[in-house]
Design a protein around this motif. Structure first.
Motif, short mmCIF file in Angstrom:
data_model
loop_
_atom_site.label_atom_id
_atom_site.label_comp_id
_atom_site.label_asym_id
_atom_site.label_seq_id
_atom_site.Cartn_x
_atom_site.Cartn_y
_atom_site.Cartn_z
N ASN A 1 -42.77 41.01 11.17
CA ASN A 1 -43.21 40.33 12.39
C ASN A 1 -42.07 39.48 12.95
O ASN A 1 -41.12 39.13 12.25
CB ASN A 1 -44.44 39.46 12.14
N CYS A 2 -42.19 39.19 14.26
CA CYS A 2 -41.31 38.25 14.97
C CYS A 2 -39.83 38.66 14.95
O CYS A 2 -39.47 39.73 14.48
CB CYS A 2 -41.48 36.84 14.39
N LEU A 3 -39.00 37.81 15.51
CA LEU A 3 -37.52 37.84 15.53
C LEU A 3 -36.85 39.02 16.23
O LEU A 3 -35.81 38.85 16.84
CB LEU A 3 -36.94 37.72 14.11
N GLY B 1 -48.95 41.51 17.99
CA GLY B 1 -47.74 40.97 18.58
C GLY B 1 -47.44 39.59 18.03
O GLY B 1 -48.31 38.90 17.53
N CYS B 2 -46.15 39.21 18.16
CA CYS B 2 -45.77 37.85 17.80
C CYS B 2 -45.28 37.16 19.08
O CYS B 2 -45.81 37.44 20.16
CB CYS B 2 -44.71 37.88 16.68
N CYS B 3 -44.29 36.27 18.96
CA CYS B 3 -43.84 35.48 20.10
C CYS B 3 -43.56 36.35 21.33
O CYS B 3 -42.85 37.36 21.23
CB CYS B 3 -42.59 34.71 19.71
N GLY B 4 -44.09 35.96 22.47
CA GLY B 4 -43.83 36.67 23.71
C GLY B 4 -44.79 37.80 24.01
O GLY B 4 -44.76 38.37 25.09
#
Ligand SMILES: [Zn+2]
Length: 375
Positions: free
Chosen positions: A217-219, A302-305
């Protein structure tokens, strides 16, 4: 079948996974910050106590978009992280337990507005591992995160955003006490974990913990995540491991940070500058969800954004496999309604291929495709 609140029965995570791909929810703290309910920098979730209606509305939007799962909005809520979130001299009037408990109550309350929507208790990395490498203290912190999720009877638990497989293994070992299905995601790209453990070894070690879902997840953006997931799938296949994959990627495009350990956090414009021009379009989400599904990913969120309309694109793309559309009926199917426009140039865009093939512009003649990491 697990008993939900009241007398209704709902399917558990493992049953949902048997039926088809599961859709997760999207961005929380990054989205709340844009809306004015979270501080950029600490990214801690005191909004569940200060602005519960704002948090509830965002979870409701993910549910309407087609998310099967609402995560308890308490990311990074462990002691050290949380104290860091208060400005010097400002009294701390809320505890980590109070935040985690409020997050559970909010997620349960909104999930009951939907049908068969699961609540996922989210565990995050702890500073006692990162700063002190104190395994016993880390274990105790995971224990106290988990206690709240057991008390509030979430449907399953997810350890997310782990940079070290060693720390994640400790966390999963603690999570087993819950007797709930276990999911876990690392924030890794092609370089592997922050101790230099390869993507392949992370995947195999995650699967060998016995977790039900493993992934990332993320990054990193869609393209980088797909490359990492492919390597994870191949490593699992080689070992004969059948564990389902999960992916909750960023909602921004950032190919230039693929070979860094901190992904989009390495961009000069993170977090306050201008990530918006990098925002994925809903049709890029369609293409990603299809490619991830084809790789064997069975839980996609989903993660950030990743905003509600992006989550809806996942649910719409995978509607044939899921045998259902997102709950927002007036949006499904989305393209047919373009026919109702009074403008002929809109009407003729009632064609998925037109949107899939489009190359979106930034509207900025001097905006480069990639920004410099020198800032
Ligand atoms: Zn994230």
């Amino acid at each position: 079948i697990t008993m939900a609140k009241g007398d209704q029965c709902k399917k558990g995570l493992l049953e949902l996974l048997k039926e088809g791909p599961v859709v997760g929810d999207g961005s929380m703290c990054m989205t709340l910050e844009k809306r004015g309910y979270c501080r950029a920098g600490p990214w801690t979730p005191e909004a569940v106590l200060l602005y519960p209606d704002a948090v509830k509305q965002l979870l409701r939007e993910y549910m309407r978009a087609g998310a099967d799962v609402l995560q308890t909005p308490c990311f990074y809520c462990s002691d050290g992280m949380f104290k860091k979130g208060s400005k010097s001299g400002e009294p701390i009037s809320y505890t980590t337990d109070a935040i985690n408990e409020a997050a559970c109550r909010i997620a349960h309350e909104i999930s009951k507005e939907g049908k068969d929507v699961l609540v996922c208790g989210g565990l995050s990395p702890v500073l006692s591992y990162f700063r002190e490498k104190n395994m016993e203290k880390a274990r105790a912190e995971f224990d106290s995160q988990l206690d709240v999720f057991i008390k509030y009877k979430v449907d399953f638990v997810l350890a997310e955003f782990f940079a070290y497989i060693e720390e994640l293994e400790i966390c999963i070992d603690v999570m087993k006490r819950s007797k709930m299905p276990i999911a876990c995601t690392m924030r890794i790209g092609p370089l592997g974990d922050s101790n230099g453990v390869s993507v392949e070894e992370c995947a195999v070690r995650m699967a060998r913990t016995g977790a039900d879902l493993i992934g990332i997840n993320c990054l990193y953006d869609f393209d980088t995540c797909l490359k990492t997931l492919k390597r994870m799938r191949d490593a699992l296949d080689k070992e004969g491991l059948k564990t389902h994959l999960i992916c909750q990627p960023l909602g921004w495009r950032c190919p230039e940070v693929e070979h860094t350990l901190i992904g989009y956090l390495d961009l000069p414009e993170t977090p306050l500058g201008s990530l918006e021009p990098r925002q994925v379009t809903r049709f890029e989400v369609h293409a990603f969800a299809r490619a991830a599904y084809d790789l064997g990913v069975r839980y996609i969120g989903g993660c950030c954004g990743m905003e509600p309309h992006h989550i809806r694109a996942i649910a719409q793309e995978l509607a044939p496999e899921r045998k259902r559309n997102p709950p927002v009926e007036d949006m499904c199917p989305p393209l047919g309604y373009l026919q109702l426009s009074g403008l002929s140039n809109i009407k003729k865009k009632d064609n998925k291929q037109y949107w899939i093939e489009q190359k979106p512009g930034s509207g900025r003649p001097f905006s480069p495709a990639l920004s410099s990491t020198e800032g």
